[in-house]
Design a protein around this motif. Structure first.
Motif, mmCIF file in Angstrom:
data_model
loop_
_atom_site.group_PDB
_atom_site.id
_atom_site.type_symbol
_atom_site.label_atom_id
_atom_site.label_comp_id
_atom_site.label_asym_id
_atom_site.label_seq_id
_atom_site.Cartn_x
_atom_site.Cartn_y
_atom_site.Cartn_z
ATOM 1 N N GLU A 85 0.821 -1.213 0.000
ATOM 2 C CA GLU A 85 0.000 0.000 0.000
ATOM 3 C C GLU A 85 0.854 1.262 0.000
ATOM 4 O OE1 GLU A 85 -3.163 0.928 -0.264
ATOM 5 O OE2 GLU A 85 -3.678 -1.136 -0.792
ATOM 6 N N LYS A 86 1.991 1.209 0.666
ATOM 7 C CA LYS A 86 2.891 2.369 0.755
ATOM 8 C C LYS A 86 3.532 2.708 -0.585
ATOM 9 C CE LYS A 86 3.010 3.416 5.257
ATOM 10 N NZ LYS A 86 2.815 4.764 5.810
ATOM 11 N N PHE A 87 3.496 1.773 -1.537
ATOM 12 C CA PHE A 87 4.233 1.944 -2.787
ATOM 13 C C PHE A 87 3.342 2.065 -4.022
ATOM 14 C CE2 PHE A 87 6.836 -0.387 0.222
ATOM 15 C CZ PHE A 87 8.071 0.225 0.136
ATOM 16 N N LYS A 88 2.080 1.690 -3.913
ATOM 17 C CA LYS A 88 1.229 1.520 -5.092
ATOM 18 C C LYS A 88 1.069 2.777 -5.938
ATOM 19 C CE LYS A 88 -1.391 -2.550 -3.710
ATOM 20 N NZ LYS A 88 -2.711 -3.121 -3.348
ATOM 21 N N ALA A 115 15.945 -6.032 -0.819
ATOM 22 C CA ALA A 115 14.900 -7.064 -0.843
ATOM 23 C C ALA A 115 14.173 -7.125 0.491
ATOM 24 C CB ALA A 115 15.507 -8.426 -1.180
ATOM 25 N N VAL A 116 12.963 -7.644 0.428
ATOM 26 C CA VAL A 116 12.126 -7.814 1.611
ATOM 27 C C VAL A 116 11.570 -9.238 1.610
ATOM 28 C CG1 VAL A 116 9.875 -7.205 2.595
ATOM 29 C CG2 VAL A 116 11.472 -5.407 1.940
ATOM 30 N N ILE A 117 11.571 -9.865 2.763
ATOM 31 C CA ILE A 117 10.976 -11.192 2.934
ATOM 32 C C ILE A 117 9.814 -11.066 3.915
ATOM 33 C CG2 ILE A 117 11.344 -13.563 3.723
ATOM 34 C CD1 ILE A 117 14.357 -13.122 3.106
ATOM 35 N N ILE A 118 8.659 -11.584 3.530
ATOM 36 C CA ILE A 118 7.471 -11.541 4.390
ATOM 37 C C ILE A 118 6.999 -12.967 4.638
ATOM 38 C CG2 ILE A 118 5.081 -10.774 4.609
ATOM 39 C CD1 ILE A 118 5.773 -8.410 2.801
ATOM 40 N N THR A 119 6.893 -13.345 5.909
ATOM 41 C CA THR A 119 6.461 -14.695 6.250
ATOM 42 C C THR A 119 5.732 -14.704 7.577
ATOM 43 O OG1 THR A 119 7.177 -16.995 6.528
ATOM 44 C CG2 THR A 119 8.625 -15.293 7.411
ATOM 45 N N GLN A 120 4.976 -15.768 7.816
ATOM 46 C CA GLN A 120 4.288 -15.929 9.088
ATOM 47 C C GLN A 120 4.039 -17.408 9.330
ATOM 48 O OE1 GLN A 120 1.020 -17.230 9.120
ATOM 49 N NE2 GLN A 120 0.888 -17.291 6.875
ATOM 50 N N CYS A 121 3.795 -17.746 10.574
ATOM 51 C CA CYS A 121 3.513 -19.128 10.932
ATOM 52 C C CYS A 121 2.507 -19.149 12.076
ATOM 53 C CB CYS A 121 4.791 -19.859 11.340
ATOM 54 S SG CYS A 121 5.581 -19.131 12.797
ATOM 55 N N VAL A 122 1.922 -20.311 12.337
ATOM 56 C CA VAL A 122 0.988 -20.440 13.454
ATOM 57 C C VAL A 122 1.753 -20.537 14.769
ATOM 58 C CG1 VAL A 122 -0.825 -21.835 14.486
ATOM 59 C CG2 VAL A 122 -0.758 -21.511 12.014
ATOM 60 N N LYS A 168 21.145 -5.719 1.512
ATOM 61 C CA LYS A 168 20.059 -5.075 2.255
ATOM 62 C C LYS A 168 18.805 -5.934 2.141
ATOM 63 C CE LYS A 168 17.883 -1.745 4.466
ATOM 64 N NZ LYS A 168 18.136 -1.439 5.877
ATOM 65 N N ILE A 169 18.571 -6.766 3.174
ATOM 66 C CA ILE A 169 17.422 -7.681 3.173
ATOM 67 C C ILE A 169 16.620 -7.457 4.450
ATOM 68 C CG2 ILE A 169 16.658 -10.078 3.064
ATOM 69 C CD1 ILE A 169 19.392 -10.752 1.797
ATOM 70 N N GLY A 170 15.409 -6.952 4.295
ATOM 71 C CA GLY A 170 14.535 -6.756 5.440
ATOM 72 C C GLY A 170 13.627 -7.964 5.618
ATOM 73 N N LYS A 191 4.590 0.004 9.600
ATOM 74 C CA LYS A 191 5.852 0.594 10.053
ATOM 75 C C LYS A 191 7.024 0.043 9.244
ATOM 76 C CE LYS A 191 4.590 1.648 14.852
ATOM 77 N NZ LYS A 191 4.872 1.350 16.290
ATOM 78 N N PHE A 192 6.971 -1.241 8.995
ATOM 79 C CA PHE A 192 8.018 -1.896 8.192
ATOM 80 C C PHE A 192 8.035 -1.329 6.772
ATOM 81 C CE2 PHE A 192 9.379 -5.599 5.553
ATOM 82 C CZ PHE A 192 10.627 -5.810 6.102
ATOM 83 N N ALA A 193 6.861 -1.175 6.178
ATOM 84 C CA ALA A 193 6.762 -0.623 4.828
ATOM 85 C C ALA A 193 7.211 0.830 4.783
ATOM 86 C CB ALA A 193 5.320 -0.741 4.331
ATOM 87 N N ASN A 194 6.870 1.579 5.810
ATOM 88 C CA ASN A 194 7.256 2.987 5.870
ATOM 89 C C ASN A 194 8.773 3.144 5.858
ATOM 90 O OD1 ASN A 194 6.444 5.821 6.169
ATOM 91 N ND2 ASN A 194 7.344 5.679 8.206
ATOM 92 N N LYS A 195 9.441 2.244 6.540
ATOM 93 C CA LYS A 195 10.910 2.254 6.583
ATOM 94 C C LYS A 195 11.493 2.076 5.182
ATOM 95 C CE LYS A 195 14.784 -0.444 8.464
ATOM 96 N NZ LYS A 195 15.138 -1.619 9.325
ATOM 97 N N PHE A 196 10.936 1.147 4.422
ATOM 98 C CA PHE A 196 11.457 0.885 3.081
ATOM 99 C C PHE A 196 10.974 1.898 2.052
ATOM 100 C CE2 PHE A 196 12.877 -3.036 4.871
ATOM 101 C CZ PHE A 196 13.935 -3.438 4.057
ATOM 102 N N SER A 197 9.858 2.547 2.320
ATOM 103 C CA SER A 197 9.352 3.548 1.377
ATOM 104 C C SER A 197 10.164 4.841 1.420
ATOM 105 C CB SER A 197 7.881 3.858 1.676
ATOM 106 O OG SER A 197 7.735 4.533 2.911
#
Length: 240
Positions: free
Chosen positions: A24-27, A118-125, A147-149, A178-184
């Protein structure tokens, strides 16, 4: 600004939701190209080694791989997403990363990768987000990206976004924003700096390649390194 997104699954689940919040921060000011696995790379690497020995164009899946590679090379920011499957990344994402092993520093890295972010987005239970992110980071770092977030989270409650408690959804949304804002806020016209770890990996690969070149100056990898001038004073993080 160009962003290339590789989704480790076609499922529109929690990871997809987190990715959408991030983008959303980049669209408004970005050209975003997305790939969904396994649809956009449906086949496994079979270990034929043609990419190493004869060139990536001889890969049976070159049509798929080349389209993704082109988008990666053109991107200012690379976004890789994957939910945790059995403590690791999805099989589809692993299959893609296997296809791109020829881009590792120990083979034929693209020098433009050394200036990318680059950015990596992941999640787990429960457990597994860390190991899932590492699966992807290992390849990105060996491609030359410093630079990998990493954005990871543990859900605890459910695997469906709409079933998560409202408080958890709000917390996740805030965290991703907040994470997206940092990279934007990054100036993507300036290349990312290569870290000491990246340089150490390069010099270790260079040492091995120099020894291999003495034994076989005609191999595809060794010819590539020679042409890049990396046996001499050229370095990928300094080249335009």
């Amino acid at each position: 600004m160009k962003i290339t997104v590789i989704n480790g699954t076609e499922k529109h689940g929690v990871t997809y939701k987190l990715k959408e919040i991030f983008l959303e921060k980049f669209k408004q000011n970005s050209e975003i190209t997305e790939f969904y696995l396994p649809k956009d790379c449906p086949n496994f690497c079979v270990g034929c080694t043609n990419c190493f020995l004869k060139g990536e164009s001889t890969c049976k899946d070159y049509v798929y791989i080349n389209a993704i590679k082109t988008a990666l090379l053109e991107a200012d920011l690379i976004v890789m997403t994957s939910p945790c499957y059995a403590m690791h990344t999805t099989g589809a994402m692993k299959a893609l990363l296997d296809h791109f092993c020829y881009l590792w520093m120990s083979h034929r890295p693209e020098r433009v990768m050394f200036k990318k972010r680059a950015v990596i987005i992941t999640q787990c239970v429960g457990a597994g987000a860390k190991s899932t992110a590492k699966d992807i980071k290992d390849s990105l770092s060996w491609w030359g990206i410093s630079k990998i977030g990493i954005l990871k989270d543990t859900l605890f409650y459910d695997i469906v976004w709409n079933n998560l408690p409202e408080k958890k959804c709000t917390k996740l949304t805030t965290k991703v924003s907040k994470f997206a804002n940092k990279f934007s806020k990054i100036n993507y016209s300036k290349r990312a700096r290569s870290t000491l770890i990246t340089k150490i990996k390069f010099y270790c690969s260079r040492l091995i390649k120099k020894q291999q070149y003495k034994k076989d100056a005609s191999s595809l990898d060794n010819v590539y390194w020679k042409e890049q001038g990396w046996f001499e004073k050229n370095r990928p993080w300094k080249q335009k």
